[in-house]
Design an enzyme around this catalytic site. Structure first.
Site, short mmCIF file in Angstrom:
data_model
loop_
_atom_site.label_atom_id
_atom_site.label_comp_id
_atom_site.label_asym_id
_atom_site.label_seq_id
_atom_site.Cartn_x
_atom_site.Cartn_y
_atom_site.Cartn_z
N GLU A 162 10.74 65.00 45.05
CA GLU A 162 10.41 64.67 43.67
C GLU A 162 8.89 64.72 43.44
O GLU A 162 8.43 65.10 42.36
CB GLU A 162 10.94 63.28 43.34
N PRO B 137 13.45 70.09 60.58
CA PRO B 137 14.21 68.94 60.07
C PRO B 137 13.59 68.39 58.78
O PRO B 137 12.38 68.46 58.58
CB PRO B 137 14.08 67.91 61.21
N MET C 251 4.27 68.67 58.14
CA MET C 251 4.56 68.33 56.75
C MET C 251 3.76 69.26 55.84
O MET C 251 2.64 69.67 56.14
CB MET C 251 4.17 66.87 56.47
N GLU D 242 4.26 72.36 54.92
CA GLU D 242 4.12 73.77 55.27
C GLU D 242 5.40 74.57 55.03
O GLU D 242 5.56 75.66 55.56
CB GLU D 242 3.69 73.92 56.73
N ASN E 123 17.16 71.74 48.26
CA ASN E 123 16.73 72.64 47.21
C ASN E 123 16.42 74.04 47.75
O ASN E 123 15.64 74.18 48.69
CB ASN E 123 15.48 72.03 46.55
N GLU F 80 12.44 76.65 46.25
CA GLU F 80 11.18 77.01 46.90
C GLU F 80 11.34 78.28 47.73
O GLU F 80 10.45 79.13 47.76
CB GLU F 80 10.67 75.87 47.77
#
Length: 419
Positions: free
Chosen positions: A60, A263, A303, A305, A329, A332
């Site tokens: 979000e 993950p 994180m 990347e 999602n 991206e």
């Protein structure tokens, strides 16, 4: 009466809330930082003019980027107060927005805590990302004359049924909202049925999040360093899926292929590394070094990347969809021009997934065995991958514009609420 009983229930389970925090802190100590904020006690100085945006966690927070940029442009005299609920969300906010926003935790939904929140910050208005409905928070917003809107709102059929069972509690909360900007017609209909007024379909903000050019260049550099090795990315995987993905990887007969496994939750990085090692696979971690010729699995323990991982990959599988978790999602991935596979469980992003499949940007597989076969077949077909890449880029571009529609909607609702 329903909200009173709800509040009493919250007070009764307070020890369980603390136990949950302590449990999470075993793997991520930051859960024990800023504890006062979770009860509405804040230390940072407060500017006089604030707009409040709540983004519960990482996804979000990133999706809010085009909206926050637009709010800063349309209300130039105001600062953004960005609240979240998780340390990773807070870290993402720091990475994406730097000093342009003020960050804090949204307090738990105790009556006193949310009242202290509004007395402290007194925002001009608030925007809740996606579907964050807290009865006491919204009642306090109404009491303090702070109009609150839901933006990028989505509500699956399953979630709507759950809310429906709590109608006496949640209908007044939905009714308090000054407006709802929904992702799809289905979301809008379900939200209206639960009591939300002024519902308008504005599209999905995530289509307007532009991948960082630096991250895309980084991913292309990684790919170049691998030479001609095919790369399959398993993105945002959830607990229980990694073992299945490793099974599919073993079954896919693609010579010299590299599996990049990322993950979703950083507190699970070590657990997944141990799982890979237990399978006897040669693993390298992103935090340690680049993959070498002998590396079979590259663990993406970093994180921020994900765009680089998508730019590196020939093909991506979107996690959360092999097991009944609703999927993550895929937008991206499409924005990065990466072909996508999804599993059978995509109810969290149903419309976007269906549209991507219809556009030729994604394919659905129904089992672990089918995943291995699809990876083998697509990585062996340069023409099919090229077609999916082009379809992904067209799909992402065609759905842009939600940010401007949402901003226009917010302006209208704020003007109406403050008459």
């Amino acid at each position: 009466m329903a909200r009173l009983l709800y509040s009493l229930f919250l007070y009764l389970i307070t020890p369980l809330i603390w136990l949950r925090l302590l449990w999470r802190a075993r793997k991520q100590a930051d859960y024990l930082h800023h504890l006062g904020e979770r009860y509405g006690f804040y230390a940072q100085p407060v500017p006089e003019k604030l707009i409040w945006v709540h983004a519960v966690s990482v996804g979000e927070t990133r999706a809010a980027q085009p909206l926050i940029e637009g709010l800063l442009a349309r209300w130039p005299g105001y600062r953004i107060l960005l609240t979240c609920m998780t340390p990773t969300g807070r870290e993402t906010g720091r990475e994406v927005y730097g000093e342009r926003v003020i960050q804090a935790y949204l307090p738990y939904d105790y009556p006193g805590a949310v009242n202290r929140f509004f007395r402290r910050f007194s925002p001009l208005f608030g925007v809740l990302m996606e579907t964050e409905i807290w009865p006491n928070l919204l009642a306090s917003a109404q009491k303090n004359r702070v109009p609150v809107m839901l933006a990028n709102a989505r509500l699956s059929v399953r979630s709507a049924r759950g809310y429906g069972r709590l109608g006496r509690l949640v209908r007044p909360a939905f009714g308090v909202l000054a407006g709802v900007s929904a992702q799809t017609e289905g979301d809008a209909s379900r939200l209206a049925q639960l009591g939300a007024g002024s519902v308008e379909v504005c599209g999905n903000l995530k289509f307007d999040v532009v991948p960082s050019p630096e991250k895309l260049a980084l991913g292309r550099d990684w790919k170049t360093g691998l030479g001609s090795r095919p790369v399959w990315l398993a993105a945002s995987t959830r607990e229980g899926e990694e073992a299945l993905i490793l099974d599919a990887w073993r079954a896919a007969r693609v010579p010299d292929a590299l599996l990049v496994l990322v993950p979703r939750h950083p507190q699970r990085f070590n657990e997944v590394a141990d799982l890979i090692a237990s399978r006897g696979l040669r693993c390298q971690r992103r935090s340690v070094a680049m993959p070498v010729a002998e590396t079979e699995v590259w663990l993406g323990d970093s994180m921020g990347e994900m765009a680089a991982y998508y730019a590196m990959a020939d093909l991506a599988f979107i996690g959360g969809s092999l097991l009944p978790l609703g999927g993550q999602n895929l937008i991206e991935a499409a924005a990065c021009g990466c072909p996508v596979l999804v599993g059978p469980h995509t109810f969290n992003f149903l419309q976007a997934t269906q549209d991507a499949i219809a556009a030729g940007a994604a394919r659905r597989i129904d089992s672990v065995e089918a995943l291995g076969l699809a990876v083998e077949q697509l990585l062996g077909s340069a023409d099919q991958l090229a077609g999916m890449r082009q379809a992904a880029s067209r799909f992402a571009l065609a759905h842009q514009g939600a940010a401007q529609r949402t901003l226009a909607f917010i302006e209208r609702q704020v003007a109406q609420a403050r008459r």
